[in-house]
Design an enzyme around this catalytic site. Structure first.
Site, PDB file in Angstrom:
ATOM      1  N   GLN A  23      -4.262  -5.023   7.297  1.00 22.35           N
ATOM      2  CA  GLN A  23      -5.390  -6.005   6.784  1.00 22.35           C
ATOM      3  C   GLN A  23      -5.389  -7.598   7.057  1.00 22.35           C
ATOM      4  O   GLN A  23      -5.983  -8.350   6.869  1.00 22.35           O
ATOM      5  CB  GLN A  23      -5.216  -6.184   4.916  1.00 22.35           C
ATOM      6  CG  GLN A  23      -5.316  -4.901   4.394  1.00 22.35           C
ATOM      7  CD  GLN A  23      -6.849  -4.488   4.464  1.00 22.35           C
ATOM      8  OE1 GLN A  23      -7.726  -4.930   4.994  1.00 22.35           O
ATOM      9  NE2 GLN A  23      -7.160  -3.170   3.797  1.00 22.35           N
ATOM     10  N   CYS A  34      -4.875   2.495  -3.686  1.00 19.46           N
ATOM     11  CA  CYS A  34      -3.555   3.118  -2.897  1.00 19.46           C
ATOM     12  C   CYS A  34      -2.414   1.971  -3.296  1.00 19.46           C
ATOM     13  O   CYS A  34      -1.478   1.783  -2.208  1.00 19.46           O
ATOM     14  CB  CYS A  34      -3.530   3.362  -1.580  1.00 19.46           C
ATOM     15  SG  CYS A  34      -5.016   4.637  -1.104  1.00 19.46           S
ATOM     16  N   HIS A  69       0.695  -1.330  -0.002  1.00 24.65           N
ATOM     17  CA  HIS A  69      -0.180   0.194   0.029  1.00 24.65           C
ATOM     18  C   HIS A  69       1.036   1.023   0.125  1.00 24.65           C
ATOM     19  O   HIS A  69       1.924   1.282   0.403  1.00 24.65           O
ATOM     20  CB  HIS A  69      -0.729   0.029   1.224  1.00 24.65           C
ATOM     21  CG  HIS A  69      -2.020   1.055   1.515  1.00 24.65           C
ATOM     22  ND1 HIS A  69      -1.639   2.269   1.813  1.00 24.65           N
ATOM     23  CD2 HIS A  69      -3.170   1.035   1.250  1.00 24.65           C
ATOM     24  CE1 HIS A  69      -2.677   3.093   1.806  1.00 24.65           C
ATOM     25  NE2 HIS A  69      -3.765   2.102   1.582  1.00 24.65           N
ATOM     26  N   LYS A 112     -10.563  -0.716  10.641  1.00 26.88           N
ATOM     27  CA  LYS A 112     -10.694  -1.846   9.895  1.00 26.88           C
ATOM     28  C   LYS A 112     -11.014  -2.965  10.519  1.00 26.88           C
ATOM     29  O   LYS A 112     -10.759  -4.279  10.056  1.00 26.88           O
ATOM     30  CB  LYS A 112      -9.474  -1.981   9.087  1.00 26.88           C
ATOM     31  CG  LYS A 112      -8.955  -1.062   8.036  1.00 26.88           C
ATOM     32  CD  LYS A 112      -7.660  -1.410   7.101  1.00 26.88           C
ATOM     33  CE  LYS A 112      -7.165  -0.217   6.525  1.00 26.88           C
ATOM     34  NZ  LYS A 112      -7.823   0.369   5.420  1.00 26.88           N
ATOM     35  N   ASP A 167       2.980  -4.025   8.198  1.00 26.87           N
ATOM     36  CA  ASP A 167       1.843  -3.163   7.701  1.00 26.87           C
ATOM     37  C   ASP A 167       0.853  -4.416   7.950  1.00 26.87           C
ATOM     38  O   ASP A 167       0.649  -5.290   7.221  1.00 26.87           O
ATOM     39  CB  ASP A 167       2.075  -2.668   6.490  1.00 26.87           C
ATOM     40  CG  ASP A 167       0.582  -2.069   6.139  1.00 26.87           C
ATOM     41  OD1 ASP A 167      -0.343  -2.328   6.931  1.00 26.87           O
ATOM     42  OD2 ASP A 167       0.700  -1.511   5.121  1.00 26.87           O
TER      43      ASP A 167
END
Ligand code: 7TS
Length: 417
Positions: free
Chosen positions: A211, A373, A131, A234, A208
């Site tokens: 997700q 993104c 991302h 999220k 990261d």
């Protein structure tokens, strides 16, 4: 509960009753089919109510007042930190920093750790599937310091080309920064293995986890990573709050990121002494109520169980692959479902992704279209844009079928059927 008790599959219909927004009807009387969970999830009433409760009964600034109300909100804020610590199995509460989201967490590390430790010619290893928020902060750092960015390549089906890793690590990068789950192709990356190899080569590892933390069990100690960032919005929490996990020794040695109130021990007119962790990285008034709401979201997810959520989403993903393949003209991006979390991106032959999303919207289906993104990833996959359906535990098999039916209709509208 006995560990031998069978784990029942989750029941989406019962859970959906907790989410008022899922009964919204649009365009006259079309039910909402919310398939944009990778962008942000919805909130159950328990989370919404916890925000109302704090504002109505327990709200004041934290770590400041010597008054009852401030003690109340400080206790709730710190309880939320403890819930987040347990959720990712961090060893110490000082390792859990409240940020405004994944983006701030990664920027904090790039600025603070990178500013201190990265110089001209040093390498940072990223991947081709990141991302923008795990690309741009490193590009900014590299521009400033004359550092070099390299990228683990991906295969045509959107998996990391792990056989390229040893050669890239032999260049002794200072840090490897990788998404645990791609926000476009949904690939679940082998983070523990990357961390093992990176550490053997003397590199630190940042994950990261925007997700992954909402959808899969996360154990930072088992993964063996040094930094891990994720966002509350999220994972059923409010927007405006996220977590940065960092190993205590590393955070201790890093300079503060933002300066201001709360992050200091002592200030003179020309100098300051930073506060201890975690306050050192929480300058100014933090996202008090969002953090408390995130704590409630964590309780909610914990009660369902991340393993069950993952299994359920995998079932939806497998079904989505089946029905989308049967539509004809659909190109699924990314690997087979067994390598994926609940994210299914695709293109529809001859029809722009934005047009597809517009027709889906007429059917009440909220899906994202564009580059999500991740422009370099789309370029690598040979397309400018894709349509993305991303699931959470409150989505149903019926909604997956509705998506496929709406795509058939889209082809008819554009006379591709
Ligand atoms: N990293 C990944 C892998 C993401 O998917 C996102 C947001 C971020 C970082 C940034 O998170 P933020 O909470 O700081 O914005 N991803 C998306 C998306 O895929 N669609 O909208 C936002």
């Amino acid at each position: 509960m006995s560990t031998l008790a069978p784990v029942l599959p989750l029941d989406p219909e019962t859970l959906r009753e907790d989410f008022p927004i899922l009964s919204v009807r649009l365009h006259g009387d079309v039910p909402l089919v919310y398939l944009d969970n990778a962008a942000t999830t919805q909130r159950p009433r328990q989370v919404i109510q916890s925000l109302v409760d704090v504002y109505e009964k327990q709200y004041a600034n934290v770590h400041r007042g010597i008054h009852w109300l401030s003690d109340q909100s400080t206790d709730l804020y710190e309880e939320a930190r403890e819930k987040a610590r347990a959720f990712i199995n961090a060893r110490h509460r000082e390792e859990v920093i409240f940020t405004y989201g994944t983006t701030e967490g990664i920027n904090l590390v790039a600025r603070s750790w990178g500013g201190k430790n990265v110089g001209a010619g040093d390498e940072i290893l990223l991947t081709e599937m990141e991302h923008h928020s795990n690309l741009v902060p490193w590009q900014q750092l590299a521009q400033e310091r004359g550092a070099v960015l390299r990228h683990i390549p991906i295969t045509d089906d959107g998996r990391l080309a792990m056989d390229a890793l040893p050669a890239l690590l032999s260049r002794r990068p200072k840090l490897v920064a990788v998404a645990a789950v791609s926000n476009v192709v949904g690939t679940i990356n082998p983070v523990a293995e990357i961390a093992r190899q990176a550490h053997a080569a003397g590199a630190l590892v940042l994950v990261d986890a925007a997700q992954s933390v909402p959808h899969l069990p996360t154990d930072v100690q088992a993964l063996g990573v040094d930094f891990l960032a994720f966002s509350g919005h999220k994972m059923l929490g409010p927007s405006g709050v996220g977590i940065l996990y960092g190993r205590r020794e590393l955070l201790d040695a890093m300079p503060p990121f933002l300066g201001g109130g709360s992050m200091i021990r002592r200030v003179k007119l020309d100098t300051f002494e930073p506060a201890e962790l975690p306050a050192k990285f929480e300058a100014g008034t933090p996202p008090i109520v969002p953090a408390i709401g995130l704590g409630t979201a964590i309780d909610y997810l914990h009660a369902i169980g991340l393993e069950r959520i993952h299994e359920y989403e995998r079932m939806l993903t497998i079904r989505a692959h089946q029905v989308l393949q049967s539509v004809g003209g659909v190109r699924l991006l990314g690997p087979a479902p067994e390598h994926k979390a609940g994210i299914v991106s695709f293109t529809l032959e001859g029809i722009h992704a934005h047009d597809v999303a517009q027709i889906l919207d007429r059917h009440g289906i909220a899906a994202r279209a564009g580059h999500h993104c991740a422009m370099p990833l789309h370029k690598r996959l040979g397309t400018n844009a894709s349509v993305r359906a991303s699931f959470y535990f409150y989505n149903t098999l019926a909604e997956v079928e509705q998506l496929a039916a709406a795509l058939v209709e889209t082809k008819r509208v554009f006379r591709k059927a």
